[in-house]
Motif scaffolding. Structure first.
Motif, short mmCIF file in Angstrom:
data_model
loop_
_atom_site.label_atom_id
_atom_site.label_comp_id
_atom_site.label_asym_id
_atom_site.label_seq_id
_atom_site.Cartn_x
_atom_site.Cartn_y
_atom_site.Cartn_z
N ARG A 63 0.94 -1.36 -0.07
CA ARG A 63 0.13 0.02 -0.05
C ARG A 63 0.68 1.36 0.09
N HIS A 64 2.08 1.14 0.69
CA HIS A 64 3.06 2.13 0.40
C HIS A 64 4.42 2.30 -0.07
N GLU A 65 4.55 1.37 -0.93
CA GLU A 65 5.72 1.05 -1.47
C GLU A 65 6.73 2.23 -1.72
N ARG A 66 7.92 2.10 -1.61
CA ARG A 66 8.71 3.05 -2.12
C ARG A 66 10.17 2.16 -2.02
N LYS A 67 10.34 1.94 -3.31
CA LYS A 67 11.60 1.20 -3.66
C LYS A 67 13.11 1.52 -3.13
N GLU A 68 12.99 2.98 -2.95
CA GLU A 68 14.25 3.52 -2.80
C GLU A 68 14.35 3.74 -1.10
N ALA A 69 13.45 2.95 -0.33
CA ALA A 69 13.45 2.95 1.23
C ALA A 69 14.29 2.03 1.91
N GLN A 70 14.80 2.09 2.74
CA GLN A 70 15.30 1.22 3.73
C GLN A 70 15.11 1.58 5.20
N VAL A 71 14.22 0.64 5.90
CA VAL A 71 13.62 0.88 6.90
C VAL A 71 13.62 -0.54 7.77
N SER A 72 14.06 -0.46 9.34
CA SER A 72 13.92 -1.62 9.92
C SER A 72 13.25 -1.20 11.45
N ALA A 73 12.71 -2.41 12.05
CA ALA A 73 12.13 -2.12 13.28
C ALA A 73 11.96 -3.25 14.21
N GLN A 74 12.02 -3.07 15.42
CA GLN A 74 11.96 -4.16 16.39
C GLN A 74 10.58 -3.85 16.99
N PHE A 75 9.85 -4.85 17.05
CA PHE A 75 8.41 -4.89 17.67
C PHE A 75 8.22 -6.07 18.43
N SER A 76 7.09 -6.14 19.41
CA SER A 76 6.78 -7.34 19.77
C SER A 76 5.31 -7.68 19.74
N ILE A 77 4.82 -8.65 19.78
CA ILE A 77 3.50 -9.33 19.73
C ILE A 77 3.42 -10.14 20.97
N GLY A 78 2.81 -9.78 22.01
CA GLY A 78 2.94 -10.48 23.40
C GLY A 78 4.11 -10.52 23.82
N ASP A 79 4.68 -11.66 24.17
CA ASP A 79 5.95 -12.03 24.80
C ASP A 79 6.88 -12.53 23.59
N THR A 80 6.40 -12.30 22.32
CA THR A 80 7.45 -12.73 21.23
C THR A 80 7.90 -11.41 20.86
N SER A 81 9.48 -11.56 20.51
CA SER A 81 10.19 -10.51 19.78
C SER A 81 10.38 -10.70 18.26
N TRP A 82 10.20 -9.64 17.45
CA TRP A 82 9.98 -9.67 16.14
C TRP A 82 11.12 -8.41 15.50
N TYR A 83 11.52 -8.83 14.31
CA TYR A 83 12.59 -7.91 13.75
C TYR A 83 11.90 -7.81 12.26
N VAL A 84 11.83 -6.58 11.63
CA VAL A 84 11.32 -6.61 10.23
C VAL A 84 12.21 -5.45 9.63
N GLU A 85 12.50 -5.90 8.47
CA GLU A 85 13.32 -5.01 7.53
C GLU A 85 13.01 -4.77 6.34
N TYR A 86 12.77 -3.52 5.66
CA TYR A 86 12.22 -3.19 4.41
C TYR A 86 13.49 -2.65 3.64
N ASP A 87 13.64 -3.32 2.54
CA ASP A 87 14.91 -2.95 1.66
C ASP A 87 14.74 -2.83 0.16
N ALA A 88 14.55 -1.82 -0.44
CA ALA A 88 14.15 -1.61 -1.95
C ALA A 88 13.07 -2.52 -2.46
N GLY A 89 12.01 -2.45 -1.64
CA GLY A 89 10.72 -3.31 -2.04
C GLY A 89 10.65 -4.67 -1.38
N ASN A 90 11.69 -5.20 -0.69
CA ASN A 90 11.44 -6.49 -0.01
C ASN A 90 11.55 -6.47 1.39
N ARG A 91 10.83 -7.23 2.06
CA ARG A 91 10.49 -7.39 3.42
C ARG A 91 10.81 -8.64 4.11
#
Length: 151
Positions: A63-91
């Motif tokens: 919905r918000h694609e930006r091929k030139e972007a590079q973004v990462s985040a740490q988040f949690s859902i309940g007690d589970t730790s997650w990491y997500v990285e978006y780089d040039a359209g790939n997540r």
């Protein structure tokens, strides 16, 4: 993912924007998100909109694609730790440090409920209700959950 994790809300913990259109000073690093609602405020051109675009990109990349972007985040859902990285359209996701499929994320059809601009809120008749009540109602899909429960 367990049933308990499916019921827990996604809680961002940190965000790093390494590359994003309109962002001149990189990286932009944000930590200390609050549980529940976070309010962004500050002077013009400080990066508020870029921060919102970066968060949206991680949750709804199609919905918000930006091929030139590079973004990462740490988040949690309940007690589970997650990491997500978006780089040039790939997540890519990691769950507890191991590569993973994405967790259940909020539907893109309801994405407008996660980004409430102050000017929009003020135009929607908050005069006779508390501002906080109005925000909660908007985040719940525009329904007054208390009134629905009473009925």
């Amino acid at each position: 993912m367990t049933q308990n994790e499916e019921r827990e809300s996604l809680q961002f913990e940190s965000l790093i924007v390494r590359r994003m259109p309109g962002l001149e000073s990189v990286p932009l690093e944000v930590e200390g998100f609050s549980p529940g609602i976070n309010v962004l405020y500050g002077p013009n051109a400080i990066g508020k909109t870029t921060l919102v675009h970066a968060l949206n990109l991680l949750i709804w990349p199609d919905r918000h694609e930006r091929k030139e972007a590079q973004v990462s985040a740490q988040f949690s859902i309940g007690d589970t730790s997650w990491y997500v990285e978006y780089d040039a359209g790939n997540r890519r996701f990691q769950r507890e440090g191991s590569p993973s499929e994405p967790p259940p994320l909020p539907s893109k059809e309801r994405s407008d409920r996660y980004n409430l601009a102050l000017h929009d809120l003020l135009q929607n008749g908050t005069r006779n209700r508390s501002f906080a009540e109005f925000i909660v109602q908007e985040l719940s899909g525009g329904y007054d959950l208390g009134a629905a429960a009473d009925e």
